[in-house]
Design an enzyme around this catalytic site. Sequence first.
Site, short mmCIF file in Angstrom:
data_model
loop_
_atom_site.label_atom_id
_atom_site.label_comp_id
_atom_site.label_asym_id
_atom_site.label_seq_id
_atom_site.Cartn_x
_atom_site.Cartn_y
_atom_site.Cartn_z
CD1 TRP A 43 17.88 -27.41 69.25
CD2 TRP A 43 16.27 -27.49 70.79
NE1 TRP A 43 18.22 -26.54 70.26
CE2 TRP A 43 17.26 -26.57 71.21
CE3 TRP A 43 15.15 -27.69 71.60
CZ2 TRP A 43 17.15 -25.86 72.43
CZ3 TRP A 43 15.05 -26.99 72.80
CH2 TRP A 43 16.05 -26.08 73.21
C1 LIG Z 1 19.31 -24.81 76.03
C2 LIG Z 1 18.59 -23.89 76.98
C3 LIG Z 1 18.88 -23.94 78.32
C4 LIG Z 1 18.22 -23.12 79.21
N1 LIG Z 1 18.49 -23.28 80.53
C5 LIG Z 1 17.73 -22.65 81.45
C6 LIG Z 1 17.85 -23.00 82.82
O1 LIG Z 1 18.66 -23.85 83.20
N2 LIG Z 1 17.05 -22.36 83.72
C7 LIG Z 1 16.13 -21.44 83.32
O2 LIG Z 1 15.42 -20.92 84.19
N3 LIG Z 1 16.00 -21.08 82.03
C8 LIG Z 1 16.77 -21.68 81.08
N4 LIG Z 1 16.60 -21.38 79.74
C9 LIG Z 1 15.81 -20.19 79.36
C10 LIG Z 1 14.31 -20.38 79.28
O3 LIG Z 1 14.03 -21.52 78.55
C11 LIG Z 1 13.69 -19.16 78.60
O4 LIG Z 1 14.08 -18.02 79.29
C12 LIG Z 1 12.15 -19.16 78.58
O5 LIG Z 1 11.67 -20.36 78.06
C13 LIG Z 1 11.61 -17.99 77.77
O6 LIG Z 1 10.21 -18.01 77.79
P1 LIG Z 1 9.31 -17.40 76.62
O7 LIG Z 1 7.91 -17.65 77.00
O8 LIG Z 1 9.74 -16.03 76.33
O9 LIG Z 1 9.70 -18.25 75.30
P2 LIG Z 1 9.40 -19.78 74.97
O10 LIG Z 1 9.33 -20.58 76.21
O11 LIG Z 1 10.38 -20.17 73.94
O12 LIG Z 1 7.95 -19.76 74.31
C14 LIG Z 1 7.64 -19.19 73.07
C15 LIG Z 1 6.35 -19.84 72.57
O13 LIG Z 1 5.83 -19.14 71.46
C16 LIG Z 1 5.43 -20.05 70.46
N5 LIG Z 1 5.45 -19.35 69.17
C17 LIG Z 1 6.54 -18.90 68.50
N6 LIG Z 1 6.17 -18.29 67.37
C18 LIG Z 1 4.84 -18.35 67.31
C19 LIG Z 1 3.87 -17.90 66.35
N7 LIG Z 1 4.23 -17.26 65.23
N8 LIG Z 1 2.57 -18.14 66.60
C20 LIG Z 1 2.18 -18.80 67.73
N9 LIG Z 1 3.04 -19.25 68.65
C21 LIG Z 1 4.36 -19.02 68.45
C22 LIG Z 1 6.43 -21.17 70.58
O14 LIG Z 1 5.97 -22.35 69.98
C23 LIG Z 1 6.57 -21.28 72.10
O15 LIG Z 1 5.59 -22.10 72.67
C24 LIG Z 1 17.25 -22.18 78.77
C25 LIG Z 1 16.96 -22.12 77.41
C26 LIG Z 1 17.62 -22.96 76.52
C27 LIG Z 1 17.26 -22.91 75.08
S1 SF4 Z 2 10.26 -33.80 68.44
FE1 SF4 Z 2 11.65 -35.25 67.52
S2 SF4 Z 2 11.79 -34.68 65.35
FE2 SF4 Z 2 10.91 -32.97 66.45
S3 SF4 Z 2 12.67 -31.64 66.91
FE3 SF4 Z 2 12.32 -32.96 68.69
S4 SF4 Z 2 13.66 -34.73 68.36
FE4 SF4 Z 2 13.49 -33.66 66.39
#
Ligand SMILES: Cc1cc2nc3c(=O)[nH]c(=O)nc-3n(C[C@H](O)[C@H](O)[C@H](O)COP(=O)(O)OP(=O)(O)OC[C@H]3O[C@@H](n4cnc5c(N)ncnc54)[C@H](O)[C@@H]3O)c2cc1C
Ligand code: SF4
Lengths: 159, 622
Positions: A43
């Site tokens: 990513w």
């Molecule tokens: C490019 C981008 C820009 C964004 N911009 C903003 C912003 O400006 N402001 C804002 O407030 N929000 C922003 N967001 C949104 C925010 O990041 C999400 O709303 C938030 O992180 C969601 O939280 P979550 O806990 O549901 O998921 P996540 O934070 O994605 O956490 C999911 C977790 O579950 C774990 N996991 C997944 N599958 C498994 C499995 N099978 N077993 C064990 N663990 C697992 C993952 O490793 C991860 O740690 C953005 C997101 C992105 C991608």
């Molecule tokens: S930690 Fe490094 S190798 Fe892994 S997804 Fe991020 S940039 Fe790519």
Amino acid sequence: MPTFVYMTRCDGCGHCVDICPSDIMHIDKTYRRAYNIEPNMCWECYSCVKACPQHAIDVRGYADFAPLGHSVRVDRDEEKGTIAWRIKFRNGTEKNFLSPITTKPWGTAIPQLADVPGPSQEMRDSELLYNEPKYIRMDEGGLPTLESAGLKMKKGVYY
Amino acid sequence: MAYKTIVEDGIDILVVGAGLGGTGAAWEARFWGKDKNIVIAEKANMDRSGAVAQGLYAINCYMGTRWGENNPEDHVRYARIDLMGLVREDLLFDMARHVDSTVHQFEDWGLPIMKDPKTGQYLREGRWQIMIHGESYKPIVSEAAKKSADKVFNRICVTHLLMDESKENRVAGAVGFNVRTGNYHVFKSKTVICGAGGASNIFKPRSVGEGSGRTWYAPWSSASAYGLMIDAGAKMTQMENRIVLARFKDGYGPVGAYFLHLKTYTQNCLGEEYESKWFPELQKMVGKEYLDPEAAHLTHRPIPTCLRNHALINEVNAGRGPIHMVTMQAFQDPHLEEVGWENFLGMTVGQAVLWAATDVDPKNENPELTTSEPYVMGSHATGSGAWCSGPEDLSPPEYFWGYNRMTTVEGLFGAGDAVGGTPHAFSSGSFTEGRLAAKAACRYIDDGKAEGIVVSSEQIKRRKEEVYKPLEHYKVYRNAIVAGDVNPHYINPKQGLDRLQKLMDEYCGGMSVNYMTNDKLLHIGLKKLAIMEEDLESLAAKDIHELLRAWELKHRHRAAECVTQHTLFRKETRWPGYYYRGDAMKVDDENWHVLTVSRRDPESGEYTMEKAPCYHLVAPDE
Ligand SMILES: Cc1cc2nc3c(=O)[nH]c(=O)nc-3n(C[C@H](O)[C@H](O)[C@H](O)COP(=O)(O)OP(=O)(O)OC[C@H]3O[C@@H](n4cnc5c(N)ncnc54)[C@H](O)[C@@H]3O)c2cc1C
Ligand code: SF4
Ligand code: SF4
């Protein structure tokens, strides 16, 4: 964009392996150095780049849309609490940026909730969370409810 | 099998997935459960896992009640209009009334929040967003979670939830494997808070080849929250409500700060404003209630994001692409230029890499925008996820069954992307939902609801065999061929992912068909998904890393199936610009002003679909 590792800089410490959220930085068995085993699941999050003590990891933009000849380098300094970026364009233009990453020394600002006084029964029975209501408005105001917001429960629409 | 079985018994609260929701849950659980055993199982390393791995440059959900900026009910109105009327207003109001206390804590913890030099208040990007230097957002919340948890298991891919065998429909923990050692991990727990995140990569991405990791939502957002909960028999809601993002082309760099703070705007290839041109026709499709440009102008009521997408998509189809973001004016101001770049470096570094590589300097040229492939999630500007109970003081009977954020499976809670009906929670709202779920889970245990849980060794063993089946399958059939990946006995996870993405794209309204689908296409899609499920039994993994990819694929497949079922059920086009039902191109408020709810029977695999009432707690506009 996909990472790669400079052969002469990597010492195989494994920090990048430990941090990559995509599980794609692995140690090559022959060279005992790290490499990206699955560039099309990278990513370009730079987590590994920031974590490498040798600055051995760099990023070369995805071959399918990023021409060669650019670089985006980073130096994340936990002690100073800053992150420094240097962007070099293909045409040689350079841009530098410096931002804070924290306002407090690491590991000191977050309390151990095990040590704070526990909630009263009244608080348990309420809708409040830790540090509330104080932390909602940073004054004596309470938690908003339907009543305080002047709202009424209306019948569900079920067309 | 050489892999050890490691059992962690006597857990009170198991957090599955420690992203923003999961860290919030682990942190808060300690306050309500001083004596409780709190354990985290996380697929990656909690310090840099999930959607916030590279940081964020904004907190997108902050009321600012302390400065008289917004009240929770204002946020409900905003999210509701953006989602074309259909949200869980009880959950939204609840999140919004607590979210500021979360953000104030973040500031205490050292998260650098920018301030307006004139007022001393948090610097606003837009009405709901505040600007931060959030490179270390994830390490900071991770530290909080570590301080509260008894144990953190990083690198555990959770594959299944465990179910109680003494009481039907009650959770009993989870199982998974360690992505480093390969060992089998069993977590016996009274409650589970699922924070395993949303879904990228279930629809064919625009990016190809080496670049296919460049998705907008993280490539590791593997739909695990949905896969785990659906398989456990939890009811899901609004799964048809996938999201398509208008973003900078190829890099998918965020546009929020550009529109809101830098005041950049879009135009077509002729340099014309194009959005408003599409609105009269669009108004006929969705009705004046949802698209009223005049009212929007007068009251600052936002135009729903999907409808703005619709205009962009149609303008490009009319031959007037590409759409440009007009940055050249704003970037003449050095401060705004800095914000523009740091915005990428803080959350989507790849966009900066791309512009450096292609010599795009937004000061000298206006960059291109495009629409992404669809994503499925419940915390950003869309509300897919589990059907959860609301809080006692806000929720009508249909929305309340005892414990806040508990799914329809007893003892199984959700946070962030896992919870349905609560769009626009974002990072701060997801963390807040985790906190709410943690408090409720502690109460559930204290009320004695988790007594007498039984997990047989048979269940543990059966799951173990399932977990390692792809490795076994590879071992058995690998030598049927000389070399390479073409084998009549199996497919590998990458081949499976390609198939899933292609069929979802073509039959369920992906980007290559301009987000269009219909009843016939969806039925074919379901048929192909069912056949694919048979092939998933022949999935082969050559090592532990591929085993991780195999389970991600299985979770994605299950989520995709649920999305397709929901899309078939809702016979209208509620969100033009996200997807279109070609056989029902209008918003149909008479029949579909409802929330869709599904349940997959874990035994038979059959889906039951129902309509749930949509309660409007908050009156229309001020
Ligand atoms: C490019 C981008 C820009 C964004 N911009 C903003 C912003 O400006 N402001 C804002 O407030 N929000 C922003 N967001 C949104 C925010 O990041 C999400 O709303 C938030 O992180 C969601 O939280 P979550 O806990 O549901 O998921 P996540 O934070 O994605 O956490 C999911 C977790 O579950 C774990 N996991 C997944 N599958 C498994 C499995 N099978 N077993 C064990 N663990 C697992 C993952 O490793 C991860 O740690 C953005 C997101 C992105 C991608
Ligand atoms: S930690 Fe490094 S190798 Fe892994 S997804 Fe991020 S940039 Fe790519
Ligand atoms: S962190 Fe750097 S030095 Fe250590 S293994 Fe990775 S690339 Fe090599």
